[in-house]
Design an enzyme around this catalytic site. Structure first.
Site, PDB file in Angstrom:
ATOM      1  N   ASN A   1      70.150 -31.285  51.328  1.00  0.00           N
ATOM      2  CA  ASN A   1      69.993 -30.171  52.254  1.00  0.00           C
ATOM      3  C   ASN A   1      68.716 -30.296  53.079  1.00  0.00           C
ATOM      4  O   ASN A   1      68.688 -29.905  54.241  1.00  0.00           O
ATOM      5  CB  ASN A   1      70.027 -28.846  51.499  1.00  0.00           C
ATOM      6  CG  ASN A   1      71.452 -28.455  51.152  1.00  0.00           C
ATOM      7  OD1 ASN A   1      72.322 -29.326  51.029  1.00  0.00           O
ATOM      8  ND2 ASN A   1      71.705 -27.176  50.980  1.00  0.00           N
TER       9      ASN A   1
ATOM     10  N   GLU B   1      69.614 -32.552  55.687  1.00  0.00           N
ATOM     11  CA  GLU B   1      70.533 -31.783  56.565  1.00  0.00           C
ATOM     12  C   GLU B   1      69.745 -30.884  57.530  1.00  0.00           C
ATOM     13  O   GLU B   1      70.034 -30.847  58.732  1.00  0.00           O
ATOM     14  CB  GLU B   1      71.440 -30.938  55.662  1.00  0.00           C
ATOM     15  CG  GLU B   1      72.328 -29.930  56.356  1.00  0.00           C
ATOM     16  CD  GLU B   1      73.060 -29.036  55.328  1.00  0.00           C
ATOM     17  OE1 GLU B   1      73.799 -29.576  54.484  1.00  0.00           O
ATOM     18  OE2 GLU B   1      72.870 -27.804  55.367  1.00  0.00           O
TER      19      GLU B   1
ATOM     20  N   LYS C   1      71.121 -32.616  45.497  1.00  0.00           N
ATOM     21  CA  LYS C   1      71.721 -31.720  46.495  1.00  0.00           C
ATOM     22  C   LYS C   1      70.636 -31.010  47.310  1.00  0.00           C
ATOM     23  O   LYS C   1      70.786 -30.791  48.515  1.00  0.00           O
ATOM     24  CB  LYS C   1      72.646 -30.690  45.814  1.00  0.00           C
ATOM     25  CG  LYS C   1      73.294 -29.695  46.783  1.00  0.00           C
ATOM     26  CD  LYS C   1      74.139 -30.426  47.819  1.00  0.00           C
ATOM     27  CE  LYS C   1      74.821 -29.627  48.894  1.00  0.00           C
ATOM     28  NZ  LYS C   1      74.576 -28.306  49.208  1.00  0.00           N
TER      29      LYS C   1
HETATM   30  C1  6PG Z   1      76.572 -28.361  52.231  1.00  0.00           C
HETATM   31  C2  6PG Z   1      75.634 -27.349  52.806  1.00  0.00           C
HETATM   32  C3  6PG Z   1      75.846 -26.043  52.135  1.00  0.00           C
HETATM   33  C4  6PG Z   1      75.224 -24.878  52.911  1.00  0.00           C
HETATM   34  C5  6PG Z   1      73.831 -24.544  52.428  1.00  0.00           C
HETATM   35  C6  6PG Z   1      72.719 -24.601  53.423  1.00  0.00           C
HETATM   36  O1  6PG Z   1      76.065 -29.390  51.858  1.00  0.00           O
HETATM   37  O2  6PG Z   1      77.778 -28.123  52.208  1.00  0.00           O
HETATM   38  O3  6PG Z   1      74.320 -27.739  52.655  1.00  0.00           O
HETATM   39  O4  6PG Z   1      75.440 -26.178  50.827  1.00  0.00           O
HETATM   40  O5  6PG Z   1      75.322 -25.024  54.234  1.00  0.00           O
HETATM   41  O6  6PG Z   1      73.978 -23.268  51.937  1.00  0.00           O
HETATM   42  O7  6PG Z   1      72.600 -23.405  54.058  1.00  0.00           O
HETATM   43  P1  6PG Z   1      71.343 -22.782  54.820  1.00  0.00           P
HETATM   44  O8  6PG Z   1      71.265 -23.489  56.126  1.00  0.00           O
HETATM   45  O9  6PG Z   1      71.782 -21.368  54.974  1.00  0.00           O
HETATM   46  O10 6PG Z   1      70.118 -22.908  53.998  1.00  0.00           O
END
Ligand code: 6PG
Length: 636
Positions: free
Chosen positions: A358, A361, A354
């Site tokens: 991120n 992401e 995970k």
């Molecule tokens: C997800 C997201 C979620 C959230 C994180 C990242 O996969 O659903 O990653 O976990 O958006 O908290 O957030 P930040 O951008 O605040 O670090």
């Protein structure tokens, strides 16, 4: 039955524990049919058993299929009870095939002496006592079963079963923040009876669970609590509890409170964004108490949690089996209808995955932000940018592209909302962890760092304003950005980002002996999560052939085709002083990764010069290390 969905109650255990007696009594009590599994043996099996020979797995196969069909037929109308020894996990896999979420296991437990005594007292039983020994040896205790001691009277056993099934709930959720609430509604809407708990904080959080239950009709069957002990006692055994609380210290605090009320073989799932090392520590702590701990990454935000998130559970595989039917039912489904949830691997690997999700992401978001900034620089308004991005969907569609298009179209009165938002990016720390992880493992997943640092840089707004005035330059921010080139540059940068993320997973898997399956991880990320996209579907296939997408022929062809555009966009942007940390990092990584002769020889020489750190020589295949006295005569 408290559940809205029909159930098959399998009463299992070695011969002689009283399965039929309990089955019959329970059937009367619950007014549902009872079937004695022994009545469904093919004739050849009965004959074999009567002659004192044990059945082999082949003999049993047909019988187990018959029982599975029996269960399926009954489930169309109602709940039912089936008694069957079902001693091995492999037998139970056949029995529950396609009906996993409707199955409850009740294991009747007794000692060898106790059971032998019972069998000897029976008349006309076709099971010779000599087979009992092999039955005890074969018994693989199902962790997901409610275990009941046969020293209890049959009446008491039936009451225990009845209490569990009629009065208790199947799954518990702790923490009713945004994600906890959405997941609770998701579980309830799938027909699970759940218990929901939120702490009581005077004046701040009062009756949260009760008010939440009242708000949504799908929660009508659920049980709300603000007392932890009552919540735990409301759950069927073995208990399955998901924590949806803030990552960090809160998870430890809740575990410490919870552990007092839990029993051996209960399972706790942490569904938050916890650090994988913390998860590992918690796995070890609870293992000592024979409590299972599953660290499950959950992605998809509020909507995903409600409609189907992508779930990445890690920890003990046997413990995963206990919660598997629950997690897989609430998860998103891939394009073939399979759940976007599967066992990831040992220890903290679920939460590790995970974190890397991120990291990817962060880069996906940053790349879109850079594309946006380039397009803004050449005088597009947000709506025009949204239209350009919409026209890219056939090539580079993704969830993040889609939400970006929506964001750019959003207006408040006459103004674009995007123009009203302060350009300081926040973060909750997972991008930071991903960056630390890549450096700790010595893997150059550089784009994650670039996206993280771009967020950090953005937070220095006041300094940025001051420097804009101090560093006035004559650059006229106009370039001949070709939209087609920009699309290709974005496409290649995404490929490199995904390569770097999966490379990090691959290397972490190797060094931790996690045996992670890259193709399966990509598949889990094809739906429900924030980084879902058609590219992920493609990668899931690519990883069936190679662990490194840079060595897939198809990808090499794409990279070659897209590379000039990425070079061009990055060059133009730099000349125009547009900050593009992730796009340019993609170029630098690609240049470095595809350069056979790097400048690292000079680094080695420098290290050896000032620190005698030694170096290896190209022409020495033994890998021997050399040191040179760099100030020797030839230098003078
Ligand atoms: C997800 C997201 C979620 C959230 C994180 C990242 O996969 O659903 O990653 O976990 O958006 O908290 O957030 P930040 O951008 O605040 O670090």
């Amino acid at each position: 039955m408290k559940t809205k969905r029909p159930l098959v109650i399998f009463i299992i255990g070695v011969s002689g524990v009283g399965k039929s007696t309990i089955g019959n009594l329970l059937s009367k009590q619950l007014s549902i049919p009872f079937f004695d599994g022994d009545d469904f043996h093919p004739k050849k099996n009965k004959t074999k058993m009567a002659t004192g020979q044990p059945l082999n797995d082949e003999d049993r196969y047909e019988w187990l299929i018959r029982l599975n069909n029996l269960a399926k037929e009954n489930l169309q109308y109602n709940s039912c009870i089936i008694a069957s020894s079902a001693l091995k996990e492999s037998y139970r896999i056949i029995l529950k095939k396609d009906i996993e979420t409707n199955v409850k296991w009740i294991l009747l437990n007794g000692s060898f002496v106790q059971v032998l005594d019972r069998i000897n007292k029976r008349k006309n039983h076709f099971m010779p006592t000599s087979l009992l020994n092999s039955q005890f040896e074969s018994l693989e205790v199902p962790l997901e079963a409610l275990q009941i001691d046969i020293t209890n009277s049959p009446k008491k056993i039936v009451t225990i079963i009845e209490d569990e099934l009629l009065k208790k709930s199947e799954f518990g959720i702790i923490g009713l923040g945004v994600m906890g609430k959405s997941l609770s509604r998701n579980f309830a809407s799938k027909g699970f009876v759940i218990s929901i708990y939120n702490r009581h904080a005077k004046g701040l959080e009062e009756n949260v669970a009760l008010s939440f239950k009242k708000e949504f009709s799908e929660l009508s069957n659920s049980m709300p609590f603000d007392k932890l002990q009552d919540f735990v006692n409301s759950l069927q055994q073995p208990r399955k509890i998901m924590l949806m609380v803030n990552a960090g210290e809160t998870v430890d605090i809740v575990i410490e409170q919870l552990v007092h009320y839990l029993s051996e073989n209960d399972t706790v799932i942490d569904g938050g964004n916890s650090h994988y090392n913390d998860t590992q520590r918690r796995v070890n702590f609870l293992k000592k108490k024979n409590i299972h701990f599953i660290g499950a990454g959950i992605s998809g935000g509020e909507e995903g949690a409600l409609k189907g998130p992508s779930i990445m559970p890690g920890g003990n595989e046997k413990a995963y089996k206990i919660v598997q039917p629950y997690l897989e039912v609430i998860a998103a489904k891939d394009d073939k209808g399979n759940p976007c949830c599967n066992y990831i691997g040992k220890n903290g690997s679920g939460h590790f995955i995970k974190i890397i999700h991120n990291g990817i992401e962060y880069v996906e978001m940053q790349l879109l932000a850079e594309v946006y900034q380039i397009l803004r620089t050449i005088d597009n308004n947000p709506e025009q940018i949204a239209n350009i991005l919409s026209s890219w969907k056939s090539e580079v569609d993704s969830y993040l592209l889609e939400i970006t298009i929506d964001i750019l179209k959003k207006k408040e009165g006459e103004k674009w909302l995007i123009d009203e938002i302060l350009d300081k990016a926040g973060n909750k720390g997972t991008g930071n962890w991903a960056t630390i992880t890549t450096t700790e493992l010595g893997i150059p997943s550089t784009m994650i760092g670039s996206a993280l640092f771009a967020r950090y840089l953005s937070s220095f707004k006041e300094e940025r304003i001051a420097l804009k005035n101090n560093l006035i330059n004559n650059i006229k921010k106009k370039s001949n950005v070709n939209i087609e080139d920009l699309l290709k540059a974005y496409q290649l940068a995404r490929l490199i980002n995904h390569h770097q993320g999966f490379k990090l997973i691959f290397e972490a898997s190797k060094s931790n002996s996690w045996e992670l399956n890259l193709s399966e991880i990509a598949r889990i990320w094809t739906n429900g999560c924030i980084i879902r996209s058609p590219l992920m579907n493609e990668l899931s296939e690519t990883f069936k052939e190679t662990d490194n997408i840079f060595f897939s022929k198809k990808m090499i062809a794409q990279i070659k085709k897209l590379r000039p555009s990425l070079n061009n966009i990055v060059s133009q942007s730099i000349l125009n002083q547009i900050p593009i940390p992730s796009l340019s990092e993609a170029v630098n990584f690609l240049n470095g990764y595809s350069e056979a002769n790097s400048s690292a020889n000079l680094i080695q020489a420098q290290r050896d010069y000032f620190g005698a750190h030694t170096y290896q020589r190209i022409n020495d295949p033994t890998g021997e290390y050399y040191h040179t006295n760099w100030k020797s005569k030839s230098y003078d």
